[in-house]
Write a protein that holds these residues in place. Structure first.
Motif, short mmCIF file in Angstrom:
data_model
loop_
_atom_site.label_atom_id
_atom_site.label_comp_id
_atom_site.label_asym_id
_atom_site.label_seq_id
_atom_site.Cartn_x
_atom_site.Cartn_y
_atom_site.Cartn_z
N HIS A 132 -10.55 11.23 -2.61
CA HIS A 132 -9.40 11.28 -3.72
C HIS A 132 -8.48 10.02 -3.59
O HIS A 132 -7.98 9.65 -4.52
N THR A 133 -8.50 9.40 -2.54
CA THR A 133 -7.25 8.34 -2.22
C THR A 133 -7.98 7.01 -2.36
O THR A 133 -7.70 5.96 -1.85
N SER A 134 -9.35 6.98 -2.73
CA SER A 134 -10.17 5.61 -2.79
C SER A 134 -9.73 4.81 -3.94
O SER A 134 -8.84 5.46 -4.84
N GLY B 151 0.78 -1.11 0.09
CA GLY B 151 -0.08 0.07 0.00
C GLY B 151 0.81 1.31 -0.06
O GLY B 151 0.27 2.34 0.43
N THR B 152 1.75 1.23 -0.38
CA THR B 152 2.90 2.26 -0.62
C THR B 152 2.33 3.51 -1.33
O THR B 152 2.52 4.73 -1.02
N THR B 153 1.77 3.25 -2.60
CA THR B 153 1.35 4.25 -3.59
C THR B 153 0.09 4.79 -2.57
O THR B 153 -0.12 6.17 -2.79
N TRP B 154 -0.81 4.00 -2.22
CA TRP B 154 -2.04 4.55 -1.53
C TRP B 154 -1.55 5.74 -0.39
O TRP B 154 -1.89 6.83 -0.21
N MET C 64 -3.00 -0.93 -10.42
CA MET C 64 -4.06 -0.68 -9.51
C MET C 64 -4.74 -1.90 -10.06
O MET C 64 -5.84 -1.61 -10.64
N ARG C 65 -4.56 -2.97 -9.08
CA ARG C 65 -5.33 -4.20 -9.85
C ARG C 65 -6.49 -4.45 -9.27
O ARG C 65 -7.44 -4.80 -9.81
N LYS C 66 -6.62 -4.65 -7.96
CA LYS C 66 -7.78 -4.96 -7.30
C LYS C 66 -8.10 -4.38 -6.04
O LYS C 66 -9.30 -3.96 -5.84
N GLY C 67 -7.04 -3.97 -5.26
CA GLY C 67 -7.08 -3.21 -4.08
C GLY C 67 -8.15 -3.52 -3.03
O GLY C 67 -8.95 -2.76 -2.35
N ILE C 68 -8.06 -4.98 -2.83
CA ILE C 68 -8.82 -5.45 -1.69
C ILE C 68 -8.07 -6.17 -0.68
O ILE C 68 -6.95 -6.82 -1.04
N PHE D 282 -1.94 -0.74 9.29
CA PHE D 282 -2.36 -1.75 8.42
C PHE D 282 -3.05 -1.65 7.34
O PHE D 282 -4.19 -0.61 7.37
N TYR D 283 -2.79 -2.34 6.01
CA TYR D 283 -3.60 -1.91 5.06
C TYR D 283 -4.99 -2.24 5.10
O TYR D 283 -5.91 -1.34 4.82
N GLU D 284 -5.30 -3.44 5.84
CA GLU D 284 -6.91 -3.73 6.18
C GLU D 284 -7.59 -2.70 6.90
O GLU D 284 -8.61 -2.70 6.52
N VAL E 204 0.05 -12.63 -3.50
CA VAL E 204 -0.41 -12.35 -4.52
C VAL E 204 -0.27 -11.09 -5.53
O VAL E 204 -0.03 -11.23 -6.74
N SER E 205 -0.51 -9.93 -4.80
CA SER E 205 0.08 -8.77 -5.62
C SER E 205 1.41 -8.78 -5.98
O SER E 205 1.56 -8.23 -6.98
N TYR E 206 2.20 -9.34 -5.26
CA TYR E 206 3.82 -9.29 -5.61
C TYR E 206 3.77 -10.09 -6.94
O TYR E 206 4.85 -9.94 -7.97
P1 A3P Z 1 -3.36 -5.42 -5.56
O1 A3P Z 1 -2.18 -5.84 -6.40
O2 A3P Z 1 -3.76 -6.44 -4.37
O3 A3P Z 1 -4.57 -4.90 -6.20
P2 A3P Z 1 2.21 -0.84 -3.45
O4 A3P Z 1 1.87 0.61 -3.96
O5 A3P Z 1 2.70 -1.04 -2.22
O6 A3P Z 1 3.15 -1.30 -4.83
O7 A3P Z 1 0.84 -1.60 -3.62
C1 A3P Z 1 0.02 -1.88 -4.54
C2 A3P Z 1 -0.99 -2.49 -4.06
O8 A3P Z 1 -2.01 -1.63 -3.46
C3 A3P Z 1 -1.83 -3.12 -5.19
O9 A3P Z 1 -2.65 -4.26 -4.56
C4 A3P Z 1 -2.82 -2.08 -5.65
O10 A3P Z 1 -4.16 -2.22 -6.28
C5 A3P Z 1 -3.20 -1.54 -4.18
N1 A3P Z 1 -3.55 -0.08 -4.07
C6 A3P Z 1 -3.11 0.86 -4.58
N2 A3P Z 1 -3.91 2.01 -4.27
C7 A3P Z 1 -4.81 1.76 -3.36
C8 A3P Z 1 -6.16 2.42 -2.84
N3 A3P Z 1 -6.19 3.50 -2.99
N4 A3P Z 1 -6.85 1.63 -2.06
C9 A3P Z 1 -6.85 0.26 -2.00
N5 A3P Z 1 -5.66 -0.40 -2.57
C10 A3P Z 1 -4.76 0.23 -3.27
#
Ligand code: A3P
Length: 293
Positions: free
Chosen positions: A220-222, A44-47, A250-254, A186-188, A131-133
């Motif tokens: 904005h960050t959804s 969740g770095t980008t988030w 931005m694959r699934k984000g769940i 935590f991301y969750e 899975v994301s990696y």
């Molecule tokens: P998924 O591959 O499970 O979708 P990072 O930025 O650390 O590389 O992480 C990327 C993961 O964070 C991806 O997960 C991406 O979809 C998810 N992500 C990015 N922005 C998000 C947001 N706003 N809300 C939820 N998940 C997000």
């Protein structure tokens, strides 16, 4: 799987170019008002980076981007051929600087602790990160071919991937969270209640903000907004570096997507390994959550 692009650094596998130029990161000079966003890759770095950037820009990112020389939030250790390194970008960045990093805590430059900098750490459960990696390895040309999921999960649980072991990473940061100024999130939790977590970030950064601005940041960050936002979805990166033709960054984000990818057998092996490596740790993750959207 070949690990040709990776090399060990103090026991942790990392991109070769990072290892070869390690001195630059090791000698990095922090500033007391720097804010670091630290994560294991895909947590969740980008988030978080977008959340913190919105806070620092008080919702006006256009203004911030006009003032920035390079990236608004560079990766400390990253080196992309033909571009200034993370450290080079940061040296000319105006304060307060926002910095992303995937470094395990024991590899963080000493200066960051000497200056008592604040760090926001985001952790995500091991299965969803895996899975994301895995998908990310298929997108990024500079990462080794992950092979089939079975093979990748085995390497992942052994720490034979870029940035090493997820276990060492989350535990290493957890153990030091009270010694240094670390906000461990935590991301969750972010997924479950983004506003609650953003308020924690604001408190940690000692910033006040109107409720409507906080709501604007939540919006904005959804995931949907970020998926469609060209400034953050990495769509502008050429395919030869990041190939998003099959899967999006931005694959699934769940939370809980691992269930769609792990077989029952893979899950059993994973659980066994997980329980072994997390035994005695006072650090707990949720591998699924209920969100009412
Ligand atoms: P998924 O591959 O499970 O979708 P990072 O930025 O650390 O590389 O992480 C990327 C993961 O964070 C991806 O997960 C991406 O979809 C998810 N992500 C990015 N922005 C998000 C947001 N706003 N809300 C939820 N998940 C997000």
């Amino acid at each position: 799987t070949s690990l040709q692009h990776l090399a060990p650094l103090h026991g942790v596998l990392m991109g070769k170019e990072i290892v070869e130029n390690w001195k630059e990161v090791e000698q990095f000079q922090a500033r007391p008002d720097d804010v670091y966003i630290s994560t294991y890759p895909k947590a969740g770095t980008t988030w978080m980076s977008e959340i913190v950037d919105m806070i620092f820009c008080e919702g006006d990112q256009e203004k911030c981007r006009r003032e920035a020389i390079y990236n608004r939030v560079p990766y400390l250790e990253l080196r992309i051929p033909g571009s200034p390194s993370g450290v080079e970008q940061l040296q000319v960045a105006p304060s307060p600087r926002l910095v992303k990093t995937h470094l395990p805590i024991h590899l963080m430059p000493e200066s960051i602790w000497d200056k008592n900098c604040k760090v926001i750490y985001v952790a995500r459960n091991a299965k969803d990160v895996a899975v994301s990696y895995f998908f990310f390895h298929n997108m990024v040309k500079a990462l080794p071919d992950p092979g089939p999921l079975d093979h990748f999960l085995n390497n992942y649980n052994k720490g034979n991937v870029s940035y090493g072991s997820w276990y060492d990473h989350v535990n290493g940061w957890w153990e030091k969270r009270q010694e240094y100024r670390i906000l461990y999130l935590f991301y969750e939790d972010l997924k479950e209640n983004p506003k609650r977590e953003i308020l924690k970030v604001l408190h940690f950064l000692e910033k006040e903000m109107s409720d409507s601005l906080v709501d604007k940041i939540v919006q904005h960050t959804s995931f949907q907004e970020m998926k469609n936002n060209e400034m953050v979805n990495y769509k502008t990166i050429p395919n030869e570096f990041l190939d998003q033709s099959e899967t999006s960054f931005m694959r699934k984000g769940i939370a809980g997507d691992w269930k769609n990818h792990f077989t029952v057998a893979q899950n059993e092996i994973f659980d066994e390994e997980y329980n072994r490596q997390m035994a005695g740790k006072n650090l707990h993750f949720r591998t699924e959550i209920n969100v009412n959207i």
